[in-house]
Design a protein around this motif. Sequence first.
Motif, PDB file in Angstrom:
ATOM      1  N   LEU A  11       0.850  -1.187   0.000  1.00 27.87           N
ATOM      2  CA  LEU A  11       0.000   0.000   0.000  1.00 27.87           C
ATOM      3  C   LEU A  11       0.884   1.235   0.000  1.00 27.87           C
ATOM      4  O   LEU A  11       1.993   1.231   0.554  1.00 27.87           O
ATOM      5  N   VAL A  56       0.787   5.026   1.345  1.00 25.12           N
ATOM      6  CA  VAL A  56       0.034   5.751   2.366  1.00 25.12           C
ATOM      7  C   VAL A  56       0.577   7.164   2.505  1.00 25.12           C
ATOM      8  O   VAL A  56       1.792   7.367   2.556  1.00 25.12           O
ATOM      9  N   ALA A  75       0.212  10.297   5.207  1.00 27.45           N
ATOM     10  CA  ALA A  75      -0.251  10.548   6.576  1.00 27.45           C
ATOM     11  C   ALA A  75      -0.010  11.998   6.968  1.00 27.45           C
ATOM     12  O   ALA A  75       0.786  12.710   6.348  1.00 27.45           O
ATOM     13  N   LEU A 107      -0.186  -1.262  10.005  1.00 30.41           N
ATOM     14  CA  LEU A 107      -0.778  -1.849   8.803  1.00 30.41           C
ATOM     15  C   LEU A 107      -0.372  -3.299   8.610  1.00 30.41           C
ATOM     16  O   LEU A 107      -1.089  -4.061   7.944  1.00 30.41           O
ATOM     17  N   ARG A 119     -10.851   3.115  10.182  1.00 33.72           N
ATOM     18  CA  ARG A 119      -9.775   4.093  10.370  1.00 33.72           C
ATOM     19  C   ARG A 119      -9.641   4.543  11.815  1.00 33.72           C
ATOM     20  O   ARG A 119      -8.534   4.820  12.274  1.00 33.72           O
ATOM     21  N   ILE A 171      -4.478   9.134   8.450  1.00 30.62           N
ATOM     22  CA  ILE A 171      -4.117   8.625   7.133  1.00 30.62           C
ATOM     23  C   ILE A 171      -5.012   9.322   6.119  1.00 30.62           C
ATOM     24  O   ILE A 171      -6.225   9.119   6.106  1.00 30.62           O
ATOM     25  N   ARG A 207      -4.597   9.175   2.734  1.00 28.88           N
ATOM     26  CA  ARG A 207      -4.763   8.373   1.532  1.00 28.88           C
ATOM     27  C   ARG A 207      -4.072   7.034   1.733  1.00 28.88           C
ATOM     28  O   ARG A 207      -2.965   6.962   2.260  1.00 28.88           O
ATOM     29  N   ALA A 208      -4.748   5.973   1.313  1.00 26.54           N
ATOM     30  CA  ALA A 208      -4.165   4.629   1.351  1.00 26.54           C
ATOM     31  C   ALA A 208      -4.536   3.945   0.048  1.00 26.54           C
ATOM     32  O   ALA A 208      -5.641   3.437  -0.115  1.00 26.54           O
TER      33      ALA A 208
END
Length: 298
Positions: A89, A91, A93, A131, A144, A171, A173-174
């Motif tokens: 993934l 990510v 943050a 994660l 989340r 977070i 965007r993941a």
Amino acid sequence: MKSIGILGIVAAVLVAIVLFNSFFIVDQRKQALLLQVGRAVEAYNEPGSDEAGLKLKIPLLQNVVMYDRRNLGLNVPGIEAYASNQEQLIVDAFVRWQISDPLAFYQRLNNERDARSQLRNFTDAAIRNALASRLPEDIISGQRSELMDEIRTNLAGNIAGRGIEIIDVRIRRADLPDDVSERVFQRMEATREQEAEEIRAEGDERAQLVRATAERERTVLLAEARQQSEEIRGEGDARRNEIYAEAYEQDAEFFRFYRSLIACEEAFTEGTRIVVGPNQLGVCNDFIDQARQSGSRR
């Protein structure tokens, strides 16, 4: 006289410089750490206090380091993490933090630039660890809040003792690589279908239970109603027989005559077909004659 005047001017300038360097102002948005030969001796306007304003220091011997007192933000983009099934993934943050202890901050990190660098590394590690225990579909499907709490707790523990308070971690965007996202979404769809089937099965089971309970209650109510109707009918028949017996004792012949009329009425209801000869048109008279003959024999 001229040299004395020059010395006076020099002395006045020196005094002005000394006085100018003897005071400093702590802004409301800042916190100050007073250093003496590189060693911290006092802090002003720390979070939770109200010490902004004009302050005094010893010129040349003491100097002041200013730190921001407000909440600070740190973007940590492009973290490459792996979920529990080893799928990758990407990510992004965001960390909200504050310098809560300027003395510890100065001793361990010295300045905000170094603090941001270490905070970025600790955030990267905390997110990777969090994660690594979850599946991609759990990360991108909305769990989340629990995940953010875990990351914030881990990050605060790792950076403890450095004068920093972690206020929040988010977070933003993941994303999954293109070759992984389709497979993950197919698994998510299959999982939701399975959950829907389980919910439907549970609903059918509860519906059957409700219907069975209602049918059982209906049967019990009908049985109780029949029992009550039989008891009422029995009481009515008993009372009817008592009335008949009382009537018979008062006038036996009239009672037999009345009973014959009732028997005739019950025998010939509407729509009943009877075939009789021309000499037997008074069929009910036969009931009456039989009743009278029965009474005369007795």
